[in-house]
Design a protein around this motif. Structure first.
Motif, short mmCIF file in Angstrom:
data_model
loop_
_atom_site.label_atom_id
_atom_site.label_comp_id
_atom_site.label_asym_id
_atom_site.label_seq_id
_atom_site.Cartn_x
_atom_site.Cartn_y
_atom_site.Cartn_z
N ASN A 171 0.81 -1.22 0.00
CA ASN A 171 0.00 0.00 0.00
C ASN A 171 0.84 1.27 0.00
OD1 ASN A 171 0.88 0.25 2.62
ND2 ASN A 171 -1.10 -0.11 3.56
N MET A 172 2.19 1.12 -0.05
CA MET A 172 3.06 2.29 -0.14
C MET A 172 4.35 1.93 -0.88
SD MET A 172 4.94 4.63 2.77
CE MET A 172 3.47 5.46 3.34
N TYR A 173 4.74 2.83 -1.76
CA TYR A 173 6.01 2.67 -2.49
C TYR A 173 6.86 3.92 -2.30
CZ TYR A 173 3.80 -1.10 -5.16
OH TYR A 173 3.17 -2.26 -5.54
N ARG A 174 8.16 3.73 -2.28
CA ARG A 174 9.12 4.82 -2.40
C ARG A 174 9.49 4.88 -3.87
NH1 ARG A 174 14.33 4.37 -3.09
NH2 ARG A 174 14.36 2.22 -2.37
N VAL A 175 9.59 6.07 -4.42
CA VAL A 175 9.93 6.22 -5.83
C VAL A 175 11.45 6.38 -5.96
CG1 VAL A 175 9.62 7.61 -7.91
CG2 VAL A 175 7.69 7.26 -6.33
#
Length: 83
Positions: A25-29
């Motif tokens: 539910n969360m990504y670092r770009v």
């Protein structure tokens, strides 16, 4: 394309007592310009898709933007800003 942005898993919805057992539910770009960061997070997790982008420059957060159907769509929108 000056910057090739990529998604790196950073947060998961929990299914039961096991950490990292649910959908991401969360990504670092990755691949952002120096001094900039971005996160893409699903505000509707785990049952609805409402992906938003948070941009960070130094110590300043620029606020959440967008409402996308997937993390990939949000990433493509962010990528357009660096073409």
């Amino acid at each position: 394309m000056k910057y090739a942005l990529t998604l790196h898993e950073e947060g998961w919805s929990r299914e039961g007592p096991v950490f990292k057992s649910g959908p991401v539910n969360m990504y670092r770009v990755g691949g952002m310009p120096e001094g900039e960061e971005a996160k893409i997070t699903n505000f509707g997790a785990p049952h609805r898709s409402d992906w938003r982008i948070l941009r960070i420059r130094g110590d300043e957060q620029c606020g959440w933007s967008g409402s996308y159907d997937s993390a990939d769509v949000a990433l493509a929108e962010l990528q357009k800003q660096y073409e």
